[in-house]
Every structure is written in structure tokens, then in C-alpha cells.
Design an enzyme around this catalytic site. Structure first.
Site, mmCIF file in Angstrom:
data_model
loop_
_atom_site.group_PDB
_atom_site.id
_atom_site.type_symbol
_atom_site.label_atom_id
_atom_site.label_comp_id
_atom_site.label_asym_id
_atom_site.label_seq_id
_atom_site.Cartn_x
_atom_site.Cartn_y
_atom_site.Cartn_z
ATOM 1 N N HIS A 101 -79.643 39.034 -47.649
ATOM 2 C CA HIS A 101 -79.863 38.017 -46.626
ATOM 3 C C HIS A 101 -80.651 38.611 -45.450
ATOM 4 O O HIS A 101 -81.619 38.025 -44.979
ATOM 5 C CB HIS A 101 -78.501 37.465 -46.162
ATOM 6 C CG HIS A 101 -78.588 36.623 -44.921
ATOM 7 N ND1 HIS A 101 -78.623 35.256 -44.961
ATOM 8 C CD2 HIS A 101 -78.658 36.966 -43.612
ATOM 9 C CE1 HIS A 101 -78.713 34.789 -43.725
ATOM 10 N NE2 HIS A 101 -78.723 35.804 -42.881
ATOM 11 N N GLU A 102 -80.238 39.805 -45.018
ATOM 12 C CA GLU A 102 -80.948 40.455 -43.906
ATOM 13 C C GLU A 102 -82.395 40.770 -44.290
ATOM 14 O O GLU A 102 -83.311 40.628 -43.477
ATOM 15 C CB GLU A 102 -80.231 41.737 -43.478
ATOM 16 C CG GLU A 102 -78.831 41.527 -42.913
ATOM 17 C CD GLU A 102 -78.825 40.640 -41.678
ATOM 18 O OE1 GLU A 102 -79.781 40.727 -40.882
ATOM 19 O OE2 GLU A 102 -77.891 39.838 -41.516
ATOM 20 N N HIS B 17 -84.678 37.886 -43.827
ATOM 21 C CA HIS B 17 -85.219 37.700 -42.473
ATOM 22 C C HIS B 17 -86.521 38.483 -42.304
ATOM 23 O O HIS B 17 -87.441 38.034 -41.635
ATOM 24 C CB HIS B 17 -84.207 38.163 -41.421
ATOM 25 C CG HIS B 17 -83.092 37.187 -41.192
ATOM 26 N ND1 HIS B 17 -83.321 35.865 -40.910
ATOM 27 C CD2 HIS B 17 -81.743 37.342 -41.198
ATOM 28 C CE1 HIS B 17 -82.158 35.244 -40.753
ATOM 29 N NE2 HIS B 17 -81.185 36.120 -40.926
ATOM 30 N N ASP C 26 -80.790 32.908 -46.589
ATOM 31 C CA ASP C 26 -79.800 32.677 -47.645
ATOM 32 C C ASP C 26 -80.488 32.412 -48.979
ATOM 33 O O ASP C 26 -80.082 32.921 -50.028
ATOM 34 C CB ASP C 26 -78.913 31.470 -47.295
ATOM 35 C CG ASP C 26 -77.803 31.839 -46.315
ATOM 36 O OD1 ASP C 26 -77.595 33.048 -46.078
ATOM 37 O OD2 ASP C 26 -77.133 30.919 -45.801
ATOM 38 N N GLU D 218 -81.896 30.967 -40.976
ATOM 39 C CA GLU D 218 -80.712 31.398 -41.734
ATOM 40 C C GLU D 218 -80.726 30.799 -43.133
ATOM 41 O O GLU D 218 -80.395 31.471 -44.114
ATOM 42 C CB GLU D 218 -79.429 31.002 -41.002
ATOM 43 C CG GLU D 218 -79.192 31.754 -39.699
ATOM 44 C CD GLU D 218 -79.214 33.255 -39.875
ATOM 45 O OE1 GLU D 218 -78.704 33.755 -40.899
ATOM 46 O OE2 GLU D 218 -79.768 33.943 -38.994
HETATM 47 ZN ZN LIG Z 1 -79.108 35.809 -40.834
#
Ligand SMILES: [Zn+2]
Length: 442
Positions: A298-299, A302, A384, A380
Site C-alpha cells: 500500500h505504501e 503511494h 489500496d 488511499e
Molecule cells: Zn495510505
């Protein structure tokens, strides 16, 4: 004199700012934001209390009732605490500005420092004394939050000696970092001419980039221990994931977050070659390797979607706007007088302008909160989706649910409150989106 003519054009274009207009603007924005904040908070508390009795149906199998009720109580307590600090900070803001607190402090500092330390010394003293008083005034509420509220819900792990040590370390680091940049900006304000704000903006941006490089390697280790990730199995998984995503970092570290708090997290820090991945020890204790991998994916999402870069670019653009605005305001007598301060006749007013600007800016920028929150929630969802593609969506869903429970996040926020403030989508929306991307096997 090209710059002088540009400034006179600006001065002619923008009308002068009368003091009563400045006072009225602040009073109106403060009143409006207070009403809005109180209304949102009361909605949130009411909504959470109404749904305290039962776990929402989609989570009935995975979240125990006790955890759900703890989350409701923690949310209500934190929101109530937010209202208490709102009352205190609003009273302090009015006291510093409209009631003349900063004016009185300035007179006193001016009397005691101008002769001895000169104009720059006086201004640095004013900033320092103001920061120290502000910090002292904030301290009771911060102590209450850590040692009463967080303690009551079992999150606090810090001790008073550690807290005091952090406080002094923070002061020292703040002075070592803050004083040179403040001196540089004040010097530019005094000597760089009408376009000083452009130079000051450049200096401020350079300073921010420098902190990004120094933070992970120099500053963060002053407060926490960082050890290379030992777990071979997890290390292998994480390195395979990063290779799959084409991501290079300087190292994988475990941070002793449990020394201060039970809240878990994982993050990337630094830029360029200084970039590193940091796991809180609390996160590793709680999640399986597959779940840790999904959180990391997930990071990485980003980064892949350039969210970090985009945020930096908007921050730079907004700061330029802020400095330009400050450049204009600092020339307006009405800006100082309208905010309760008589400008100095015998000394520069640049530190006063900086302080007033930093005091009142949040009152106005608060109204941009929902825009920033909405953008962040969109990011976000994208991160995801990336995690679902690069690792297991089911692991991600399990990890989110565990972290949510550990942080006592409510599963039933008020939709209007969440829409205004939440930087992360409510758990139910995130889990539903993950479910659509990678349905659980029946
Ligand atoms: Zn996040």
C-alpha cells in the site's frame, strides 16, 4: 529599478487593508470555524454513540462487541478532548491578537533586547520567547492527553521521565533547526527588497528538502532506536515485493515505537538515496508476514502513483502563495493594528509579521480541510488498489481491520464528519473497495 516598479503596481492593484477590516475578518472566520467545528464534533459523537450497541453487520463475524464499544468510547473521548483544546486555543488566539497579548510581549522583549542584541537579535528573541510561552501554555493539555486519555484506553506507554527527556530534546532540536532558518528569513525580509518573499520562499523550500534528507538519518534516531529488520522470512518477502514493484530503498528498519505508544504503523521516509522503510515494532508484533507485505505494498502504491511528489508540489505552490500574501500583509499597517499590535517605530516589524501570520493563517486555511481530505482519500483508494494488484487483497483487508481495532478507530463515523476531516476513507468503504478488487473465495 524594476522590482520597485513591480511592487508599486502590486500596491496599486491591491487596496490598502484597513485595521477594522482585518479585525472583522479574523473575528468572522474564527466564529464561523468554531460553529462548524462544534457542529461536526457533536454530529460525530451522537452518531458513534447511536451505533455503540451493535457491531455493523459486515464486521459482525470479525470484530468483537467489546472492541467496537471501546472504539466508540475512545472516539467520543477524543472528540470531546478536541473541543476542549479548541476552546483553549481559540481563547489564546484572541488573547494574543485582538486583546493585545502579543503587543505587550513585544514591548517587553523590545525594551530588554534591542539595545543589547540589535534588530536581528531582538527579533529572534521575540520568536523564541513566544515559542516557549506557547509551548508552556499547550503543555497541560498535552500531558492530560498522553497520561490521562491515552492511558485510560491502554495506548500510552511513555513514562514521565521519557516524556520530559523528549521535551528537552525537542526544544534543543527545534532551536538548532529553527533559529538558523528564522534568522535567514528575517535577514532576507530586512535586506532583499520588495521581492524578499520570493527569496524567503526559495530558502524555505531548500530548508524543507534538507530536513527531508536529515530527518531519517540524523533527527529521528535522537528519539527512537532503529535496527535493521532481522526476521529473514519477512525480509525475503519484503525484498521480493520491492523488486517486483521496482523500488529501491536504503534499508529496512524496525523502530521501537512501543516505547511511547501502542499505536502501530509503517512508513517510508527521506528522499533520494536517504530513503528507507520503517516498521514500528508494534506493527510487526501484531501482523503476519503476508499482512505486513500488504501494508508495505500500500505504501509503495503511494510512491508509484506519485502521491508523495504531488503533495510536495502542492505544498511548494501553496507556500509560494502564502509567502506572497505575507509579502503584501507585512507592508500593511492595518494588518498589525487590526490584529492588536502597534508596529515598532525604531525596530523592524518582520518577526511580528511572521508571528501574526502564523497565528491567524490556520483560522482561514481550516476551510480548505475538506478539499485536502477528499484528495487524500482518493489517494488511499489508489494505494489500496495497487496493494491488491501487487500482493494479497485479503491480507490487506485483514491488516486494515487489525490496525483499525488496535487503534480503536470507529467503524461507524458520522458521514458528514468523515467527509470533512478524514484523510483515510472509513474502514467500511476501504474494505468494500478491496473486496470488489479481490473477492474472498466462497
Ligand atoms: Zn495510505
Amino acid at each position: 529599478m524594476q522590482t520597485a516598479s513591480l511592487t508599486s503596481v502590486l500596491q496599486a492593484w491591491l487596496p490598502p487593508l484597513p485595521a477594522p477590516v482585518m479585525s472583522a475578518l479574523l473575528a468572522a472566520a474564527l466564529a464561523l470555524s468554531l460553529v462548524l467545528k462544534l457542529w461536526l464534533a457533536s454530529r460525530q459523537v451522537r452518531h458513534v454513540r447511536q451505533h455503540r450497541g451493535a457491531v455493523p453487520a459486515p464486521f459482525a463475524a470479525s470484530v468483537p462487541l467489546g472492541a467496537h464499544q471501546k472504539a466508540a468510547d475512545y472516539t467520543a473521548a477524543n472528540t470531546g478532548f478536541g473541543m476542549l483544546s479548541l476552546a483553549v486555543s481559540s481563547a489564546l488566539l484572541v488573547g494574543w491578537t485582538l486583546l493585545g497579548g502579543l503587543h505587550g510581549l513585544n514591548e517587553w522583549v523590545l525594551d530588554h533586547t534591542l539595545q543589547r542584541f540589535g534588530p536581528l537579535g531582538y527579533q529572534l528573541c521575540l520568536l523564541t520567547v513566544f515559542a516557549l510561552i506557547g509551548g508552556l501554555l499547550d503543555l497541560p493539555l498535552e500531558l492530560y492527553h498522553t497520561f490521562r486519555l491515552e492511558q485510560r484506553f491502554g495506548f500510552n506507554r511513555t513514562t514521565l521521565p521519557l516524556y520530559v527527556a523528549d521535551l528537552f530534546k525537542g526544544l534543543l532540536v527545534g532551536a538548532l533547526i529553527g533559529l538558523p532558518i528564522a534568522a535567514l528569513i528575517l535577514w532576507l525580509m530586512g535586506t532583499a527588497g520588495p521581492l524578499w518573499w520570493l527569496w524567503a520562499w526559495g530558502a524555505w523550500m531548500g530548508f524543507n528538502l534538507l530536513i527531508m534528507v536529515l530527518y531519517p538519518t540524523v533527527i529521528a534516531p535522537l528519539f527512537n532506536k532503529f535496527e535493521p529488520l532481522q526476521d529473514e522470512l519477512l525480509r525475503g518477502r519484503v525484498e521480493a515485493l520491492m523488486a517486483r514493484c521496482g523500488f529501491a530503498a536504503k534499508g529496512l528498519f524496525v523502530m521501537d515505537g512501543s516505547r511511547r505508544s501502542a499505536h502501530g504503523n509503517a512508513y517510508f521516509t527521506g528522499i533520494g538515496a536517504a530513503k528507507r522503510v520503517v516498521f514500528f515494532d508494534t506493527l510487526l508484533q501484531r501482523l503476519h508476514p503476508g499482512e505486513v507485505e500488504a501494508v508495505l505494498a500500500h505504501e509503495l502504491g503511494h510512491f508509484k502513483h506519485r502521491h508523495v511528489l504531488k503533495r510536495m508540489v502542492s505544498l511548494f505552490a501553496l507556500s509560494l502563495l502564502g509567502f506572497a500574501l505575507l509579502g503584501w500583509l507585512s507592508t500593511q499597517v492595518g494588518f498589525y493594528v487590526g490584529l492588536g499590535v502597534q508596529p515598532n517605530m525604531a525596530a523592524p516589524n518582520d518577526a511580528l509579521a511572521l508571528l501574526l501570520f502564523m497565528l491567524v493563517l490556520p483560522v482561514f486555511s481550516f476551510f480548505l480541510t475538506p478539499i485536502a481530505a477528499q484528495r487524500s482519500r482518493r489517494d488511499e483508494f489508489q494505494a489500496d488498489a495497487y496493494a491488491c494488484a501487487q500482493s494479497s487483497g485479503q491480507d490487506l483487508a485483514n491488516a486494515l481491520l487489525k490496525l483499525h481495532e488496535d487503534n480503536a478507530g470507529t467503524l461507524t463515523p458520522d458521514p458528514v464528519y468523515a467527509g470533512f476531516y478524514y484523510s483515510h476513507p472509513p474502514a467500511s468503504e476501504r474494505l468494500a473497495a478491496i473486496e470488489r478488487l479481490s473477492p474472498r473465495p466462497a
